[in-house]
Motif scaffolding. Structure first.
Motif, PDB file in Angstrom:
ATOM      1  N   ARG A 140       0.850  -1.193   0.000  1.00 25.04           N
ATOM      2  CA  ARG A 140       0.000   0.000   0.000  1.00 25.04           C
ATOM      3  C   ARG A 140       0.883   1.240   0.000  1.00 25.04           C
ATOM      4  NH1 ARG A 140      -4.055  -0.887   3.644  1.00 25.04           N
ATOM      5  NH2 ARG A 140      -5.452  -1.135   1.909  1.00 25.04           N
ATOM      6  N   ASP A 141       0.499   2.218  -0.825  1.00 26.06           N
ATOM      7  CA  ASP A 141       1.176   3.513  -0.867  1.00 26.06           C
ATOM      8  C   ASP A 141       0.628   4.347   0.284  1.00 26.06           C
ATOM      9  OD1 ASP A 141       2.430   5.867  -1.465  1.00 26.06           O
ATOM     10  OD2 ASP A 141       1.294   6.255  -3.307  1.00 26.06           O
ATOM     11  N   GLU A 173       0.889   7.427   0.936  1.00 29.53           N
ATOM     12  CA  GLU A 173       0.434   8.760   0.542  1.00 29.53           C
ATOM     13  C   GLU A 173      -0.933   8.728  -0.140  1.00 29.53           C
ATOM     14  OE1 GLU A 173       3.431  10.751  -1.730  1.00 29.53           O
ATOM     15  OE2 GLU A 173       4.988  10.282  -0.261  1.00 29.53           O
ATOM     16  N   SER A 174      -1.092   7.870  -1.120  1.00 27.23           N
ATOM     17  CA  SER A 174      -2.333   7.861  -1.891  1.00 27.23           C
ATOM     18  C   SER A 174      -3.310   6.785  -1.427  1.00 27.23           C
ATOM     19  CB  SER A 174      -2.034   7.657  -3.377  1.00 27.23           C
ATOM     20  OG  SER A 174      -1.553   6.343  -3.590  1.00 27.23           O
ATOM     21  N   THR A 234      -3.137   0.423  -3.697  1.00 19.32           N
ATOM     22  CA  THR A 234      -2.600  -0.892  -3.342  1.00 19.32           C
ATOM     23  C   THR A 234      -2.117  -1.618  -4.583  1.00 19.32           C
ATOM     24  OG1 THR A 234      -4.778  -1.936  -3.511  1.00 19.32           O
ATOM     25  CG2 THR A 234      -4.105  -1.121  -1.336  1.00 19.32           C
ATOM     26  N   TRP A 260       4.626   4.310  -7.826  1.00 20.39           N
ATOM     27  CA  TRP A 260       4.887   4.672  -6.436  1.00 20.39           C
ATOM     28  C   TRP A 260       5.763   3.663  -5.701  1.00 20.39           C
ATOM     29  CZ3 TRP A 260       2.918   0.992  -3.226  1.00 20.39           C
ATOM     30  CH2 TRP A 260       1.797   0.275  -3.647  1.00 20.39           C
ATOM     31  N   ILE A 261       5.950   2.451  -6.255  1.00 21.16           N
ATOM     32  CA  ILE A 261       6.788   1.444  -5.595  1.00 21.16           C
ATOM     33  C   ILE A 261       7.991   1.041  -6.439  1.00 21.16           C
ATOM     34  CG2 ILE A 261       5.666  -0.654  -6.433  1.00 21.16           C
ATOM     35  CD1 ILE A 261       5.814  -1.724  -3.554  1.00 21.16           C
ATOM     36  N   LYS A 275      11.921   1.056  -5.399  1.00 19.91           N
ATOM     37  CA  LYS A 275      12.053   1.328  -3.961  1.00 19.91           C
ATOM     38  C   LYS A 275      12.049   0.016  -3.191  1.00 19.91           C
ATOM     39  CE  LYS A 275       9.620   5.685  -4.480  1.00 19.91           C
ATOM     40  NZ  LYS A 275       8.383   6.392  -4.251  1.00 19.91           N
ATOM     41  N   ARG A 318      10.512  -2.558  -1.188  1.00 20.75           N
ATOM     42  CA  ARG A 318       9.097  -2.942  -1.033  1.00 20.75           C
ATOM     43  C   ARG A 318       8.728  -3.207   0.410  1.00 20.75           C
ATOM     44  NH1 ARG A 318       8.342  -6.400  -6.605  1.00 20.75           N
ATOM     45  NH2 ARG A 318       8.722  -4.604  -7.936  1.00 20.75           N
ATOM     46  N   PHE A 358       6.392  -0.838   2.106  1.00 22.43           N
ATOM     47  CA  PHE A 358       5.004  -0.737   1.650  1.00 22.43           C
ATOM     48  C   PHE A 358       4.160  -1.971   1.988  1.00 22.43           C
ATOM     49  CE2 PHE A 358       7.714   1.787  -1.122  1.00 22.43           C
ATOM     50  CZ  PHE A 358       7.067   3.022  -1.108  1.00 22.43           C
TER      51      PHE A 358
END
Length: 103
Positions: free
Chosen positions: A75-76, A78-79, A82, A92-93, A96, A98, A101
């Motif tokens: 899950r992000d 910020e927003s 999923t 968004w992922i 990065k 993981r 998240f």
């Protein structure tokens, strides 16, 4: 080899093909009888012998077919968006860690 010899060999091959087909048919019939006996004796199901029901037809299980929906694993923060972890990673992922998240 002349044409008479060739014709004779071809005739022999046809006879052998017929004998092979007859033997195969007899063996298949015997195998079906034996399989039916074993299925009844051990009360086997299609799943027991590696067959599953797919689209109303018995088919080998574990092969192809659409997969069902999967619960989201990431899950992000910020927003709130999923992602299940399947398919291409969302922006968004992507790239990065993981672990940050994981739901």
């Amino acid at each position: 080899m002349n044409s008479k010899e060739l014709a004779k060999l071809l005739e022999q091959r046809n006879e052998l093909d017929q004998q092979i087909e007859e033997a195969r048919s007899n063996a298949k019939s015997a195998a079906i009888v034996e399989v039916k006996k074993l299925v009844a004796l051990f009360e086997l199901t299609p799943q027991d012998i590696g067959l599953g029901k797919r689209d109303g037809v018995l088919a080998p299980s574990g092969r192809g077919g659409p997969r069902g929906p999967v619960a989201p694993r990431f899950r992000d923060p910020e927003s709130g968006a999923t992602w299940s972890g399947r398919g291409k990673a969302p922006r968004w992922i992507a790239g990065k860690d993981r672990a940050e998240f994981v739901i």
